[in-house]
Design a protein around this motif. Structure first.
Motif, PDB file in Angstrom:
ATOM      1  N   THR A  99      48.386  28.998  37.000  1.00  0.00           N
ATOM      2  CA  THR A  99      48.179  30.441  37.133  1.00  0.00           C
ATOM      3  C   THR A  99      48.529  31.131  35.822  1.00  0.00           C
ATOM      4  O   THR A  99      49.419  30.685  35.083  1.00  0.00           O
ATOM      5  CB  THR A  99      49.043  31.038  38.255  1.00  0.00           C
ATOM      6  OG1 THR A  99      48.803  32.465  38.317  1.00  0.00           O
ATOM      7  CG2 THR A  99      50.529  30.834  38.014  1.00  0.00           C
ATOM      8  N   MET A 134      45.993  31.958  47.761  1.00  0.00           N
ATOM      9  CA  MET A 134      45.829  30.629  47.191  1.00  0.00           C
ATOM     10  C   MET A 134      44.543  29.968  47.685  1.00  0.00           C
ATOM     11  O   MET A 134      44.018  29.070  47.021  1.00  0.00           O
ATOM     12  CB  MET A 134      47.040  29.751  47.495  1.00  0.00           C
ATOM     13  CG  MET A 134      48.289  30.142  46.708  1.00  0.00           C
ATOM     14  SD  MET A 134      49.640  28.936  46.837  1.00  0.00           S
ATOM     15  CE  MET A 134      49.020  27.611  45.780  1.00  0.00           C
ATOM     16  N   GLY A 183      42.244  31.000  45.144  1.00  0.00           N
ATOM     17  CA  GLY A 183      42.569  30.271  43.926  1.00  0.00           C
ATOM     18  C   GLY A 183      42.056  28.844  43.933  1.00  0.00           C
ATOM     19  O   GLY A 183      41.681  28.309  42.883  1.00  0.00           O
ATOM     20  N   VAL A 208      42.942  31.465  37.733  1.00  0.00           N
ATOM     21  CA  VAL A 208      43.870  31.958  38.743  1.00  0.00           C
ATOM     22  C   VAL A 208      44.887  32.876  38.083  1.00  0.00           C
ATOM     23  O   VAL A 208      45.462  32.543  37.045  1.00  0.00           O
ATOM     24  CB  VAL A 208      44.583  30.781  39.445  1.00  0.00           C
ATOM     25  CG1 VAL A 208      45.668  31.276  40.397  1.00  0.00           C
ATOM     26  CG2 VAL A 208      43.574  29.911  40.181  1.00  0.00           C
ATOM     27  N   ASP A 209      45.109  34.028  38.696  1.00  0.00           N
ATOM     28  CA  ASP A 209      46.112  34.993  38.233  1.00  0.00           C
ATOM     29  C   ASP A 209      46.916  35.438  39.448  1.00  0.00           C
ATOM     30  O   ASP A 209      46.727  36.524  39.980  1.00  0.00           O
ATOM     31  CB  ASP A 209      45.414  36.178  37.546  1.00  0.00           C
ATOM     32  CG  ASP A 209      46.391  37.258  37.120  1.00  0.00           C
ATOM     33  OD1 ASP A 209      47.573  36.933  36.887  1.00  0.00           O
ATOM     34  OD2 ASP A 209      45.974  38.421  37.036  1.00  0.00           O
ATOM     35  N   LEU A 210      47.800  34.551  39.903  1.00  0.00           N
ATOM     36  CA  LEU A 210      48.560  34.783  41.137  1.00  0.00           C
ATOM     37  C   LEU A 210      50.060  34.669  40.874  1.00  0.00           C
ATOM     38  O   LEU A 210      50.792  34.002  41.601  1.00  0.00           O
ATOM     39  CB  LEU A 210      48.125  33.787  42.225  1.00  0.00           C
ATOM     40  CG  LEU A 210      46.666  33.870  42.684  1.00  0.00           C
ATOM     41  CD1 LEU A 210      46.356  32.792  43.712  1.00  0.00           C
ATOM     42  CD2 LEU A 210      46.353  35.254  43.263  1.00  0.00           C
ATOM     43  N   ASP A 211      50.512  35.350  39.827  1.00  0.00           N
ATOM     44  CA  ASP A 211      51.928  35.256  39.456  1.00  0.00           C
ATOM     45  C   ASP A 211      52.770  36.384  40.042  1.00  0.00           C
ATOM     46  O   ASP A 211      53.899  36.600  39.595  1.00  0.00           O
ATOM     47  CB  ASP A 211      52.070  35.239  37.927  1.00  0.00           C
ATOM     48  CG  ASP A 211      51.686  36.566  37.277  1.00  0.00           C
ATOM     49  OD1 ASP A 211      50.931  37.339  37.904  1.00  0.00           O
ATOM     50  OD2 ASP A 211      52.130  36.842  36.145  1.00  0.00           O
ATOM     51  N   VAL A 245      56.569  29.713  40.855  1.00  0.00           N
ATOM     52  CA  VAL A 245      55.824  29.532  39.611  1.00  0.00           C
ATOM     53  C   VAL A 245      56.764  28.905  38.602  1.00  0.00           C
ATOM     54  O   VAL A 245      57.813  29.467  38.286  1.00  0.00           O
ATOM     55  CB  VAL A 245      55.270  30.866  39.074  1.00  0.00           C
ATOM     56  CG1 VAL A 245      54.572  30.651  37.734  1.00  0.00           C
ATOM     57  CG2 VAL A 245      54.314  31.492  40.074  1.00  0.00           C
ATOM     58  N   LEU A 299      51.568  27.351  39.837  1.00  0.00           N
ATOM     59  CA  LEU A 299      51.873  27.962  41.122  1.00  0.00           C
ATOM     60  C   LEU A 299      51.904  26.870  42.187  1.00  0.00           C
ATOM     61  O   LEU A 299      50.918  26.149  42.382  1.00  0.00           O
ATOM     62  CB  LEU A 299      50.807  29.008  41.468  1.00  0.00           C
ATOM     63  CG  LEU A 299      50.864  29.625  42.869  1.00  0.00           C
ATOM     64  CD1 LEU A 299      52.127  30.454  43.059  1.00  0.00           C
ATOM     65  CD2 LEU A 299      49.612  30.481  43.118  1.00  0.00           C
TER      66      LEU A 299
END
Length: 332
Positions: free
Chosen positions: A121, A285, A288, A294-297, A312, A317
């Motif tokens: 991510t 997710m 994702g 993916v930008d799931l921080d 993370v 992730l």
């Protein structure tokens, strides 16, 4: 089946100020929906966004009205579908997916035919002074992807400082509608020299005609310009990638449809999120797992995340603990 909806607003403290071109926040303000039936509880979380005219109070009010409809015996799916795309529908839709899993109607992995594994991510570098952004990039330099928040003030200097501090990272450049076409064009040479994998929503969503036919050294990603599957075709002539966020689309159901529509049109998919807890990220997710990036921080920014949630580490992730969301059985 009798359904009860309980709604609450939470403020989750951030480890550092989160700055973008539109402003700064020190807390994530989320709205949590608990959907109860037959002794089970399904949970969903959303992040109201003022950019779209939402506040925590307005989203809470939408969900309270939805709860009143559920109390009359109206089906949960009908109530979800009646809500407009946005944060409130996201919270209720995700709570319904979770509740149905708890009731033995099928876990999310069984219904979708896949379970997300660990995934790389982007880790966000908040807009700040040049030195502060370089320091933040150095601290996160073991992440494979950094998302760099910029505005129109010294964007090249900030971007070069981040790239120099994290030479092994690929970059997502995100001005959050903060550039003009001349700024975008002026940044082309700098972006061409760096490992930039996309530039996200550089121009205001209502003033992006200059992207039509633009030859640029990195793909342009639509975020604020596209909310739902119905919007994707309208932006396909100006953007090459679509940012799919559950809070924009209005839940996992709508986000899956949005990602499918982007794929049908030959566009890339970025799985995005707001600053949020793992309760928002667990359903995201599933987007994702099929995304190009993916930008799931979101939870990475929190001082304290939810017990058993995602984590993370070094830009990777990891899924939450078993039982956290969307599966049969009790929570850990």
């Amino acid at each position: 089946m009798s359904l009860e909806l309980i709604v609450r607003i939470e403020r989750l403290r951030l480890r550092a100020p989160f700055r973008i071109s539109r402003g700064v926040k020190t807390h994530a303000e989320v709205v949590v929906a608990e959907l109860r039936a037959d002794g089970q509880v399904g949970f969903g979380e959303c992040v109201p966004y003022s950019r779209y005219g939402e506040t925590p109070a307005s989203v809470q009010d939408q969900l309270v009205l939805a709860g009143a409809r559920l109390a009359t015996g109206e089906s949960a799916r009908a109530v979800v579908d009646a809500l407009p795309a946005g944060a409130a529908r996201n919270a209720l839709d995700c709570a319904l997916w979770d509740l149905e899993a708890r009731l033995g109607l099928g876990g999310v992995a069984e219904r979708l035919g896949r379970a997300p594994a660990a995934m790389a991510t982007a880790v966000t570098i908040s807009l700040d002074t040049i030195d502060a952004m370089a320091a933040a990039a150095a601290a996160a330099s073991d992440a494979p992807v950094l998302k760099v928040k910029l505005d129109a003030h010294d964007p090249a200097e900030r971007l070069l400082a981040v790239a120099g501090a994290a030479p092994g990272a690929r970059l997502i450049v995100d001005p959050n509608e903060g550039w003009t076409l001349p700024v975008l064009n002026a940044m082309a040479d700098t972006i061409a020299r760096l490992p930039v994998i996309m530039v996200e929503q550089p121009l205001p969503a209502d003033d992006d005609a200059g992207l039509l036919g633009l030859a640029y050294p990195a793909p342009i990603c639509a975020d604020e310009a596209v909310h739902t599957a119905a919007d994707v075709l309208q932006v396909a002539d100006r953007y090459q990638v679509i940012n799919v966020k559950l809070d924009k689309a209005g839940g996992l159901t709508a986000a899956l449809a949005m990602a499918d529509r982007a794929r049908d049109l030959g566009l890339g998919v970025l799985a995005g999120c707001m600053v949020s807890s793992s309760l928002s990220i667990a359903p995201a997710m599933w987007i994702g797992a099929q995304a190009d990036a993916v930008d799931l921080d979101g939870p990475w920014w929190l001082v304290k995340d939810r017990t058993g949630g995602c984590r993370v580490e070094r830009g990777v992730l990891y899924p939450p603990q078993a039982g956290f969301w969307g599966v049969s059985g009790a929570r850990p």
